[in-house]
Design a protein around this motif. Structure first.
Motif, PDB file in Angstrom:
ATOM      1  N   PRO A  82       0.900  -1.295   0.146  1.00 59.73           N
ATOM      2  CA  PRO A  82      -0.011  -0.058   0.006  1.00 59.73           C
ATOM      3  C   PRO A  82       0.857   1.213  -0.027  1.00 59.73           C
ATOM      4  CG  PRO A  82      -0.718  -1.501   1.693  1.00 59.73           C
ATOM      5  CD  PRO A  82       0.538  -2.137   1.207  1.00 59.73           C
ATOM      6  N   PRO A  83       0.368   2.472  -0.627  1.00 53.51           N
ATOM      7  CA  PRO A  83       1.375   3.477  -0.446  1.00 53.51           C
ATOM      8  C   PRO A  83       1.767   4.200   0.798  1.00 53.51           C
ATOM      9  CG  PRO A  83      -1.021   3.760  -1.948  1.00 53.51           C
ATOM     10  CD  PRO A  83      -0.976   2.523  -1.135  1.00 53.51           C
ATOM     11  N   TRP A  84       0.975   4.008   1.681  1.00 53.42           N
ATOM     12  CA  TRP A  84       1.454   4.693   3.253  1.00 53.42           C
ATOM     13  C   TRP A  84       2.456   3.438   3.569  1.00 53.42           C
ATOM     14  CZ3 TRP A  84       1.097   1.239   7.143  1.00 53.42           C
ATOM     15  CH2 TRP A  84       0.174   0.119   7.028  1.00 53.42           C
ATOM     16  N   LEU A  85       2.565   2.345   3.308  1.00 49.05           N
ATOM     17  CA  LEU A  85       3.540   1.288   3.912  1.00 49.05           C
ATOM     18  C   LEU A  85       4.940   1.714   2.988  1.00 49.05           C
ATOM     19  CD1 LEU A  85       4.225  -0.710   6.145  1.00 49.05           C
ATOM     20  CD2 LEU A  85       3.451  -2.349   4.217  1.00 49.05           C
ATOM     21  N   ARG A  86       4.789   2.069   1.674  1.00 49.86           N
ATOM     22  CA  ARG A  86       5.960   2.331   0.775  1.00 49.86           C
ATOM     23  C   ARG A  86       6.543   3.696   1.384  1.00 49.86           C
ATOM     24  NH1 ARG A  86       3.805   1.589  -5.079  1.00 49.86           N
ATOM     25  NH2 ARG A  86       2.023   2.518  -3.973  1.00 49.86           N
ATOM     26  N   THR A  87       5.844   4.496   1.748  1.00 56.06           N
ATOM     27  CA  THR A  87       6.142   6.059   2.116  1.00 56.06           C
ATOM     28  C   THR A  87       6.955   5.813   3.525  1.00 56.06           C
ATOM     29  OG1 THR A  87       4.280   7.008   1.503  1.00 56.06           O
ATOM     30  CG2 THR A  87       5.559   8.227   2.964  1.00 56.06           C
ATOM     31  N   ILE A  88       6.406   4.925   4.693  1.00 54.22           N
ATOM     32  CA  ILE A  88       7.020   4.641   5.733  1.00 54.22           C
ATOM     33  C   ILE A  88       8.369   4.117   5.385  1.00 54.22           C
ATOM     34  CG2 ILE A  88       6.839   3.297   7.969  1.00 54.22           C
ATOM     35  CD1 ILE A  88       4.048   4.121   8.071  1.00 54.22           C
ATOM     36  N   ARG A  89       8.364   2.919   4.577  1.00 55.64           N
ATOM     37  CA  ARG A  89       9.722   2.169   4.148  1.00 55.64           C
ATOM     38  C   ARG A  89      10.689   3.162   3.813  1.00 55.64           C
ATOM     39  NH1 ARG A  89      11.904  -0.540  -0.007  1.00 55.64           N
ATOM     40  NH2 ARG A  89      12.916  -2.315   0.319  1.00 55.64           N
TER      41      ARG A  89
END
Length: 63
Positions: A11-18
């Motif tokens: 998901p986009p939010w998880l890619r941002t955190i990563r």
């Protein structure tokens, strides 16, 4: 058969955190390394080892 892991399916939010973790892990390792040299404690050494393992995992895209 095990499904291959693809970071683009996250998901986009998880890619941002990563991505944020990838940017900040090396400065944290440097700071912790300096701290271990000046004030070595068992917790600091173990924390530095965990940070280095995380940095290697992010570099080789293990997660």
């Amino acid at each position: 058969m095990r499904k291959r892991w693809n970071p683009h399916t996250l998901p986009p939010w998880l890619r941002t955190i990563r991505g944020a973790c990838c940017q900040f892990i090396i400065p944290f390792c440097c700071f912790q390394g300096i701290r271990v040299i000046l004030f070595p404690t068992t917790f600091d050494v173990l924390f530095l080892a965990i940070l280095i393992l995380l940095a290697v995992a992010f570099h080789f895209e293990w997660f």
